[in-house]
Each structure stands twice: as C-alpha cells, then as structure tokens.
Design an enzyme around this catalytic site. Structure first.
Site, PDB file in Angstrom:
ATOM      1  N   HIS A 118      10.794  54.514 -73.495  1.00 55.04           N
ATOM      2  CA  HIS A 118      10.857  53.076 -73.250  1.00 55.04           C
ATOM      3  C   HIS A 118      12.297  52.565 -73.110  1.00 55.04           C
ATOM      4  O   HIS A 118      13.198  52.986 -73.820  1.00 55.04           O
ATOM      5  CB  HIS A 118      10.167  52.320 -74.384  1.00 55.04           C
ATOM      6  CG  HIS A 118      10.838  52.497 -75.719  1.00 55.04           C
ATOM      7  ND1 HIS A 118      11.855  51.688 -76.165  1.00 55.04           N
ATOM      8  CD2 HIS A 118      10.660  53.408 -76.705  1.00 55.04           C
ATOM      9  CE1 HIS A 118      12.256  52.063 -77.361  1.00 55.04           C
ATOM     10  NE2 HIS A 118      11.546  53.125 -77.713  1.00 55.04           N
ATOM     11  N   ASP A 119      12.482  51.674 -72.148  1.00 56.48           N
ATOM     12  CA  ASP A 119      13.742  50.946 -71.953  1.00 56.48           C
ATOM     13  C   ASP A 119      14.917  51.844 -71.591  1.00 56.48           C
ATOM     14  O   ASP A 119      16.074  51.437 -71.717  1.00 56.48           O
ATOM     15  CB  ASP A 119      14.076  50.107 -73.199  1.00 56.48           C
ATOM     16  CG  ASP A 119      12.959  49.151 -73.578  1.00 56.48           C
ATOM     17  OD1 ASP A 119      12.685  48.247 -72.776  1.00 56.48           O
ATOM     18  OD2 ASP A 119      12.350  49.333 -74.651  1.00 56.48           O
ATOM     19  N   GLY A 136      14.187  56.324 -76.642  1.00 55.83           N
ATOM     20  CA  GLY A 136      14.249  54.986 -76.086  1.00 55.83           C
ATOM     21  C   GLY A 136      15.664  54.463 -75.939  1.00 55.83           C
ATOM     22  O   GLY A 136      16.588  54.886 -76.632  1.00 55.83           O
TER      23      GLY A 136
END
Length: 259
Positions: A118-119, A136
C-alpha cells in the site's frame, strides 16, 4: 477483443482496443486505458486506474485491499501509468487512505511474484526482479533496478539508477547511482556499467559521482563532513545535487552509514 468468458463489472470503464482474455476478472470502480491486455486469471480490483498500453499477465492481482491495520474500508486508489509490463502472480495493493494512493509510473517491468504494498510510489522505467517486495509507503525513483528476492522495509526509498542486487534486504534508504549488495546491505560501488550503457551519463560525470561516494563511504569521516567536502571539491551538476538532496533529506538514513 473481450472474451465472453471474462467477468467485467458493468460499472468498469474500458478503453479502446483492450484485450481481455477468458477468466479475467475486472471489478467495479475500475478504469482501463486504451490498448491494454489482460491475460487469463488476472484480477483488476476496485480502485484501479490504469493508463494505456499495459500488459497484465496470468494470476496478477491489481488493486488488492491494503494489508494495513489502519485500513478501514475506504474507497482508495491504485494509479498505474502507461506501457507497464506486470508479469505472473504480481500483487499490487491500493492505498490505505484517501489522502494517498499507490502509484506506478510508466514503462516499468515487474517480474513474476513481485509485491508492491500500500501507498508505494514507483517512478518510470524501473525493473523489479522475481519475487521482489516492498512494504508500505516505499518510494522507488526512476530507472532503479531491484533484483530477485529484494525486500524493502516500510517507508524505504531507492534513488534513481540504483541497482539492488538479488536477495538484499533494506531497512534504510538506498541512494542513487549505486550498486547495493550483501546482507546486511551496504554500498558496493557505483552503477557505472548501466550509467555508461544508457548514454545519459558522460564519463566525467560518472567519475564525479564515484568521487562523491568515495567521500561518503571510503574516507572515514562523518556524513555531514563528507557532504561538505563534496560541495567543496566536486562540480555540482543537477545529478550531484539530486544525490546530495536525497542523502540530506533521507528519513531513514542511507545504507552503510551509521553517523
């Protein structure tokens, strides 16, 4: 161009000349640009925004729910640019919160089994070897190469034109233009072969980059003093300025430096 054996949610937006093979799955809230190819058993999940000319291979999961305890079910995004090749069993998670997204630029090559959490933000023309993985909030700048089995821990950054050799694990930032190797990971030298091969870096510039990294890694001085000596002794081009800015603003500290 679209197999009747594929599932495409009626809300998905599909561009022109898109090929969707049998048993592919395309979720709602998905946008796919022109001239993309989605291979069998690939899954394009809610929140994915994909540009043109991308190829997604068998078993890839694009836009998966983030593996983050902070995630509360928001409608978040994965943004993919143009002309990317995403090979078999790659997993890319979308962002955790609406304030950020997972972002993949243009012209990247993700080999089998890559996982981008994520991200994570990936620039342009990067290569991820088989099974390379990021936690992440990592950042991978343009033209970086991560070898097979490389692991980046949370919020690490890799600079432009860096080469991280197979199997390395990093909990710190990897500065630009270098080769990183070994476990624990450390500076191995500058990425001179690739820099020269691509033709973007004249011999004098490569030599100056090497001199700069000698100040950091081989002169036995503090990082602060090394940076000061680089600015005094070496002509500062835009490439050197980017390198120094990367190091000076590193949130995790750079590999191989304890001061």
């Amino acid at each position: 161009m679209i197999s009747p054996l594929a599932y495409i949610d009626p809300e998905a937006k599909i561009g022109k000349n898109v090929t969707v093979h049998p048993f592919a799955y395309i979720d709602k809230n998905v946008e796919i640009g022109d001239n993309c190819t989605i291979m069998p058993y690939a899954s394009i999940l809610s929140g994915t925004r994909m540009g043109a000319g991308n190829t997604i291979y068998q078993g890839a999961i694009i836009g998966a729910t983030p593996q983050d305890f902070k995630f509360k079910g928001e409608d978040t995004l994965l943004k993919i640019g143009n002309q990317n090749t995403i090979r078999e069993k790659v997993i890319i998670n979308r962002g955790t919160a609406q304030s950020d997204s997972t972002i993949i630029g243009d012209g990247n090559f993700l080999l089998e089994g890559v996982h981008l959490a994520h991200d994570t933000h990936v620039g342009n023309n990067c290569v991820f070897g088989n099974g390379a993985k990021t936690a992440g909030n990592c950042i991978v700048d343009d033209r970086a190469i991560l070898g097979s089995g490389v692991i980046l821990k949370h919020a690490c950054r890799v600079g432009r034109w860096a080469l991280v050799r197979d199997g390395c694990r990093s909990s710190k930032d990897i500065p630009p233009y270098i080769v990183a190797d070994h476990n624990p990971i450390t500076y191995y030298g500058i990425n001179a072969v690739i820099l020269a091969k691509e033709g973007h870096f004249p011999e004098e510039l490569i030599d100056n980059i090497a001199k700069a990294y000698r100040q950091i890694y081989q002169c036995g001085t503090s990082l602060e003093n090394a940076i000061r000596r680089i600015r005094e002794l070496i002509p500062i081009t835009s490439e050197l300025e980017y390198m120094l800015s990367f190091i000076e603003h590193s949130g995790k500290g750079i590999i191989g430096v304890n001061i």
